[in-house]
Design a protein around this motif. Sequence first.
Motif, PDB file in Angstrom:
ATOM      1  N   PHE A 158     -10.356 -35.867 -62.674  1.00  0.00           N
ATOM      2  CA  PHE A 158      -9.050 -35.227 -62.631  1.00  0.00           C
ATOM      3  C   PHE A 158      -7.933 -36.055 -63.262  1.00  0.00           C
ATOM      4  O   PHE A 158      -6.801 -35.590 -63.375  1.00  0.00           O
ATOM      5  N   GLY A 159      -8.227 -37.304 -63.632  1.00  0.00           N
ATOM      6  CA  GLY A 159      -7.237 -38.121 -64.292  1.00  0.00           C
ATOM      7  C   GLY A 159      -6.104 -38.583 -63.408  1.00  0.00           C
ATOM      8  O   GLY A 159      -5.014 -38.887 -63.893  1.00  0.00           O
ATOM      9  N   ALA A 160      -6.344 -38.627 -62.097  1.00  0.00           N
ATOM     10  CA  ALA A 160      -5.299 -39.061 -61.167  1.00  0.00           C
ATOM     11  C   ALA A 160      -5.936 -39.739 -59.967  1.00  0.00           C
ATOM     12  O   ALA A 160      -7.038 -39.380 -59.541  1.00  0.00           O
ATOM     13  N   LEU A 161      -5.237 -40.734 -59.437  1.00  0.00           N
ATOM     14  CA  LEU A 161      -5.689 -41.394 -58.226  1.00  0.00           C
ATOM     15  C   LEU A 161      -5.285 -40.565 -57.018  1.00  0.00           C
ATOM     16  O   LEU A 161      -4.377 -39.731 -57.097  1.00  0.00           O
ATOM     17  N   PRO A 162      -5.952 -40.737 -55.873  1.00  0.00           N
ATOM     18  CA  PRO A 162      -5.595 -39.972 -54.666  1.00  0.00           C
ATOM     19  C   PRO A 162      -4.131 -40.160 -54.305  1.00  0.00           C
ATOM     20  O   PRO A 162      -3.558 -41.246 -54.469  1.00  0.00           O
ATOM     21  N   GLY A 163      -3.512 -39.102 -53.810  1.00  0.00           N
ATOM     22  CA  GLY A 163      -2.104 -39.147 -53.447  1.00  0.00           C
ATOM     23  C   GLY A 163      -1.877 -38.848 -51.984  1.00  0.00           C
ATOM     24  O   GLY A 163      -2.753 -39.048 -51.137  1.00  0.00           O
ATOM     25  N   LEU A 164      -0.695 -38.312 -51.671  1.00  0.00           N
ATOM     26  CA  LEU A 164      -0.325 -38.038 -50.288  1.00  0.00           C
ATOM     27  C   LEU A 164      -1.221 -36.978 -49.653  1.00  0.00           C
ATOM     28  O   LEU A 164      -1.518 -37.045 -48.463  1.00  0.00           O
ATOM     29  N   THR A 165      -1.640 -36.004 -50.444  1.00  0.00           N
ATOM     30  CA  THR A 165      -2.501 -34.953 -49.899  1.00  0.00           C
ATOM     31  C   THR A 165      -3.788 -35.541 -49.348  1.00  0.00           C
ATOM     32  O   THR A 165      -4.228 -35.195 -48.242  1.00  0.00           O
ATOM     33  N   GLU A 166      -4.398 -36.434 -50.096  1.00  0.00           N
ATOM     34  CA  GLU A 166      -5.639 -37.070 -49.648  1.00  0.00           C
ATOM     35  C   GLU A 166      -5.388 -37.963 -48.431  1.00  0.00           C
ATOM     36  O   GLU A 166      -6.222 -38.056 -47.528  1.00  0.00           O
ATOM     37  N   LEU A 167      -4.202 -38.607 -48.410  1.00  0.00           N
ATOM     38  CA  LEU A 167      -3.848 -39.440 -47.261  1.00  0.00           C
ATOM     39  C   LEU A 167      -3.723 -38.585 -45.997  1.00  0.00           C
ATOM     40  O   LEU A 167      -4.177 -38.986 -44.919  1.00  0.00           O
ATOM     41  N   TYR A 168      -3.119 -37.412 -46.133  1.00  0.00           N
ATOM     42  CA  TYR A 168      -2.990 -36.514 -44.981  1.00  0.00           C
ATOM     43  C   TYR A 168      -4.366 -36.066 -44.480  1.00  0.00           C
ATOM     44  O   TYR A 168      -4.596 -35.964 -43.269  1.00  0.00           O
ATOM     45  N   VAL A 169      -5.260 -35.788 -45.419  1.00  0.00           N
ATOM     46  CA  VAL A 169      -6.622 -35.401 -45.033  1.00  0.00           C
ATOM     47  C   VAL A 169      -7.296 -36.531 -44.267  1.00  0.00           C
ATOM     48  O   VAL A 169      -7.933 -36.313 -43.222  1.00  0.00           O
ATOM     49  N   PHE A 170      -7.135 -37.751 -44.773  1.00  0.00           N
ATOM     50  CA  PHE A 170      -7.733 -38.921 -44.116  1.00  0.00           C
ATOM     51  C   PHE A 170      -7.179 -39.105 -42.702  1.00  0.00           C
ATOM     52  O   PHE A 170      -7.936 -39.308 -41.747  1.00  0.00           O
ATOM     53  N   LEU A 171      -5.876 -39.030 -42.556  1.00  0.00           N
ATOM     54  CA  LEU A 171      -5.254 -39.220 -41.254  1.00  0.00           C
ATOM     55  C   LEU A 171      -5.635 -38.105 -40.286  1.00  0.00           C
ATOM     56  O   LEU A 171      -5.873 -38.352 -39.092  1.00  0.00           O
ATOM     57  N   GLY A 172      -5.711 -36.885 -40.792  1.00  0.00           N
ATOM     58  CA  GLY A 172      -6.095 -35.763 -39.940  1.00  0.00           C
ATOM     59  C   GLY A 172      -7.514 -35.910 -39.413  1.00  0.00           C
ATOM     60  O   GLY A 172      -7.769 -35.740 -38.214  1.00  0.00           O
ATOM     61  N   PHE A 173      -8.444 -36.246 -40.299  1.00  0.00           N
ATOM     62  CA  PHE A 173      -9.829 -36.449 -39.883  1.00  0.00           C
ATOM     63  C   PHE A 173      -9.937 -37.661 -38.963  1.00  0.00           C
ATOM     64  O   PHE A 173     -10.683 -37.636 -37.981  1.00  0.00           O
ATOM     65  N   GLY A 174      -9.200 -38.725 -39.293  1.00  0.00           N
ATOM     66  CA  GLY A 174      -9.254 -39.919 -38.466  1.00  0.00           C
ATOM     67  C   GLY A 174      -8.798 -39.651 -37.046  1.00  0.00           C
ATOM     68  O   GLY A 174      -9.458 -40.058 -36.076  1.00  0.00           O
ATOM     69  N   PHE A 175      -7.672 -38.954 -36.899  1.00  0.00           N
ATOM     70  CA  PHE A 175      -7.157 -38.636 -35.568  1.00  0.00           C
ATOM     71  C   PHE A 175      -8.151 -37.759 -34.808  1.00  0.00           C
ATOM     72  O   PHE A 175      -8.426 -37.986 -33.613  1.00  0.00           O
ATOM     73  N   PHE A 176      -8.699 -36.759 -35.481  1.00  0.00           N
ATOM     74  CA  PHE A 176      -9.632 -35.827 -34.841  1.00  0.00           C
ATOM     75  C   PHE A 176     -10.884 -36.533 -34.335  1.00  0.00           C
ATOM     76  O   PHE A 176     -11.306 -36.336 -33.181  1.00  0.00           O
ATOM     77  N   TYR A 177     -11.470 -37.393 -35.150  1.00  0.00           N
ATOM     78  CA  TYR A 177     -12.721 -38.048 -34.764  1.00  0.00           C
ATOM     79  C   TYR A 177     -12.505 -39.157 -33.741  1.00  0.00           C
ATOM     80  O   TYR A 177     -13.357 -39.380 -32.880  1.00  0.00           O
ATOM     81  N   VAL A 178     -11.386 -39.845 -33.821  1.00  0.00           N
ATOM     82  CA  VAL A 178     -11.078 -40.835 -32.789  1.00  0.00           C
ATOM     83  C   VAL A 178     -10.887 -40.141 -31.446  1.00  0.00           C
ATOM     84  O   VAL A 178     -11.355 -40.625 -30.398  1.00  0.00           O
ATOM     85  N   LEU A 179     -10.224 -38.997 -31.466  1.00  0.00           N
ATOM     86  CA  LEU A 179     -10.007 -38.232 -30.236  1.00  0.00           C
ATOM     87  C   LEU A 179     -11.332 -37.794 -29.621  1.00  0.00           C
ATOM     88  O   LEU A 179     -11.552 -37.940 -28.408  1.00  0.00           O
ATOM     89  N   ILE A 180     -12.231 -37.278 -30.440  1.00  0.00           N
ATOM     90  CA  ILE A 180     -13.540 -36.862 -29.945  1.00  0.00           C
ATOM     91  C   ILE A 180     -14.310 -38.054 -29.387  1.00  0.00           C
ATOM     92  O   ILE A 180     -14.955 -37.966 -28.337  1.00  0.00           O
ATOM     93  N   TYR A 181     -14.227 -39.182 -30.084  1.00  0.00           N
ATOM     94  CA  TYR A 181     -14.975 -40.370 -29.670  1.00  0.00           C
ATOM     95  C   TYR A 181     -14.570 -40.832 -28.266  1.00  0.00           C
ATOM     96  O   TYR A 181     -15.421 -41.234 -27.464  1.00  0.00           O
TER      97      TYR A 181
END
Length: 273
Positions: A158-181
């Motif tokens: 895609f010719g671009a490095l990850p941006g804020l959108t990818e960061l939001y995805v990471f934080l969302g998944f991180g919060f969800f899985y930590v909560l489940i754990y």
Amino acid sequence: MDAIFYILLFVFGSSLGSFYVTTAERILTYFYGKKRKTGDWKTRLVSIATIPSHCQSCGAKISSFYLLPVFGFFFSKGRCRHCHTKLGIHYPLSEFLFGLVTSLSFYATDSLLFSISTTFLLGHLVISIFTDATYFSLDYENLPFILFFGTIANFALFGALPGLTELYVFLGFGFFYVLIYFVVKQGMGLGDVFFAPVFAFLAGHPFWILFLNTSYTLAIVVTFLTRKKGESLRGKMIPMGVYFSIALFFTYLAKVMYYYLGLEGFLEDDYES
């Protein structure tokens, strides 16, 4: 010349496939299996990288002729030439898959960087599959390599490095899985808490939806079909790292299809948003 180039790409990819499958098996042996207490971790790491290819059964060194990707298995008739132990069909199949991925990804994207980085990414996903499928354990040292090659593949496509959108995805998944754990007792392994957000980060938006649905659909279907008759699925251990890895690979295939079909402009807008 094009045909020769694609043949060389296939040979390169299949050779990497042979390397990664062998590496995965050696990691199981030296860090999880019978040789995990042989010397310190540095000695075992050197052993993984330097010991010549050999039969897992008798230890006999395999000659170069029989190490040819894909064809070497059939030249040896699928058996060790010394002890005649039957070899696994996964060797030529994985080598063929890696070669196919390398050559077809270049054909679809016309990007050598994407083709090579995706092949390396697949190799490290294979290591995760081997360790989690065998010992329900994800190799944390492997995660930085997955993140690196996955990021390079995204950039090449895609010719671009990850941006804020990818960061939001990471934080969302991180919060969800930590909560489940912490909330659900024995509901999630610690390795999944680390790996799933990184994999979703690499999948990006909107492909994280495909990644999530594919991983859990595969887990449910395979677990249901392979269970013993009458066995309850409640409390059954599932190697989610296996399904996360397979789902991430399918996600990259989907990205290639979007690119090949000329829809990359839509995705580039998402990356830049």
